[in-house]
Every structure is written in C-alpha cells, then in structure tokens.
Design a protein around this motif. Structure first.
Motif, mmCIF file in Angstrom:
data_model
loop_
_atom_site.group_PDB
_atom_site.id
_atom_site.type_symbol
_atom_site.label_atom_id
_atom_site.label_comp_id
_atom_site.label_asym_id
_atom_site.label_seq_id
_atom_site.Cartn_x
_atom_site.Cartn_y
_atom_site.Cartn_z
ATOM 1 N N CYS A 59 -16.649 17.146 -53.307
ATOM 2 C CA CYS A 59 -15.160 16.694 -53.628
ATOM 3 C C CYS A 59 -15.266 15.248 -54.273
ATOM 4 C CB CYS A 59 -14.578 16.701 -52.173
ATOM 5 S SG CYS A 59 -12.977 15.848 -52.384
ATOM 6 N N GLU A 61 -13.016 13.260 -53.965
ATOM 7 C CA GLU A 61 -12.226 12.121 -53.271
ATOM 8 C C GLU A 61 -13.154 11.899 -51.981
ATOM 9 O OE1 GLU A 61 -9.767 10.586 -54.056
ATOM 10 O OE2 GLU A 61 -8.969 9.777 -52.235
ATOM 11 N N CYS A 62 -13.740 12.901 -51.405
ATOM 12 C CA CYS A 62 -14.336 12.357 -49.911
ATOM 13 C C CYS A 62 -15.722 12.839 -50.057
ATOM 14 C CB CYS A 62 -13.679 13.091 -48.883
ATOM 15 S SG CYS A 62 -13.909 15.036 -48.861
ATOM 16 N N CYS A 71 -11.856 19.069 -52.104
ATOM 17 C CA CYS A 71 -12.017 20.047 -51.213
ATOM 18 C C CYS A 71 -10.886 20.542 -50.368
ATOM 19 C CB CYS A 71 -12.936 19.611 -50.113
ATOM 20 S SG CYS A 71 -12.210 18.079 -48.963
ATOM 21 N N CYS A 74 -9.074 17.377 -48.592
ATOM 22 C CA CYS A 74 -8.242 16.587 -49.220
ATOM 23 C C CYS A 74 -7.017 17.425 -49.879
ATOM 24 C CB CYS A 74 -9.035 16.134 -50.350
ATOM 25 S SG CYS A 74 -10.578 14.959 -49.670
HETATM 26 ZN ZN LIG Z 1 -12.338 16.100 -50.164
#
Ligand SMILES: [Zn+2]
Length: 198
Positions: A59, A61-62, A71, A74
C-alpha cells in the motif's frame, strides 16, 4: 554412476531450499511429492504464485499488502482517523485485524533499525510516517514494535522525530512474547497490550 534426479526436479529442489524453514531434506521431499502425488497440483500452485507475484504490492500509504494503490484498511472510511499504529512488518497487521482489537490505521515500517544489518532510518518508511502525522494534527501514534534492542532503538528514534509534530505518542504495554513481534501474539495479548499503552 549413481542415479540422479532429472534436472527439472533438481531445480525444483533448489527453489524449495530457498524457502524459509525448508532444509535440503524437506525440499527434496516436497519436490518429489509435487511430481508423484495425485493430490499435488503443481500447475495450480504455479498459477497461484504467478498471480500473487503480479498482483500483490505494498500500500502506498501504509505499507500493508495491497492489490491496488491502497490497501483495504486505508481504503476504509469507517476507521478512526485519530489513531495510527506503527508496526514493523505488514504481517504484524494481520493478527491485529483478525483479533479486531484496533479501529485506527496502520503504518508498516518494513523492519526496524539495526546497525549490524546496515538498516538505517532511510531503509524504513519513517519519512512517510512523518508525512502522515504532519497531515493529521492531533493524531495518536501508537508504537507497536517488538520489545528487543532494535525495537527499542526504533521506538526511541521515531519518538524523537515526532516531537516536532502535533501528535500524541504512546507505546503498547510490554507483554508481547519476547523475541517475537506481533506476528506471534494472540488476541488477548494484543488487546491488553493496546489497552495498556502509555
Ligand atoms: Zn494501507
């Protein structure tokens, strides 16, 4: 001349030997089983590996496993935007989600600081963490790293780095199995560790 496996089987054995926890003996056993056993479905396995290799990524972001840019966590609008749980590996997220003990978002570092293995802050997703914290004033950052030396060092490094941001930093209570990260913790241990954060 002693009898040898055909090249194709030898290559399978070499591949299996590269897997974690699989020694030469097991690798040989698996390879032969794959070829001989009627229950084995090598093509299905091959296809499965191919699909996973093509589709699974991390992902943006994370850092958790994803098959898209972001994901499932998120992507979910139902989570608590005020909580961000920092873990070492994407695999640490799985037991937390299974146990259903955490409502917020995650941030997977991709490891922990380890001078002996040449793992520096630049090798981890720390800059991205700061970026996320900066864009969410007042957020609580929960550090859920392992309780060993490297985990401690990583916690300290991140805590210091977070000082300049508008956030609250907590750490989960000790109580995770020694030497094992979240991966080995059960639901009750995780709940207690989260509730006892400070
Ligand atoms: Zn994520």
């Amino acid at each position: 001349m002693s009898a040898k496996y055909p090249q194709a089987i030898t290559e399978m054995i070499e591949q299996f030997k590269k897997l974690p926890s699989v020694g030469p003996r097991s690798a040989e056993r698996i390879a032969v089983w794959m070829i001989q056993n009627t229950k084995a479905n090598p093509l299905e396995l091959a296809e499965c590996l191919k699909v996973a290799n093509e589709e699974v990524t991390l992902c943006k972001e994370c850092g958790f496993f994803a098959t898209d840019e972001y994901c499932g966590v998120c992507d979910s609008p139902r989570r608590d935007h005020h909580l961000l749980c920092v873990v070492e590996q994407p695999t640490d997220v799985v037991p937390m989600e299974k146990a259903g003990v955490f409502e917020g978002y995650y941030h997977c570092l991709g490891g922990k600081l380890s001078p002996l293995d040449n793992i520096t802050p630049h090798d981890l997703r720390i800059a991205k963490l700061y970026e996320r914290v900066e864009s969410s004033p007042g957020i609580e950052v929960i550090l859920a790293l392992s309780a060993d030396v490297e985990g401690e060092a990583t916690c300290n490094y991140i805590s210091e780095g977070l000082e300049k941001y508008d956030c609250k930093v907590t750490r989960i209570a000790q109580g995770l199995p020694a030497g094992g990260g979240l991966e080995h913790a059960d639901a009750l241990t995780l709940t207690k560790a989260l509730q006892g954060r400070r």
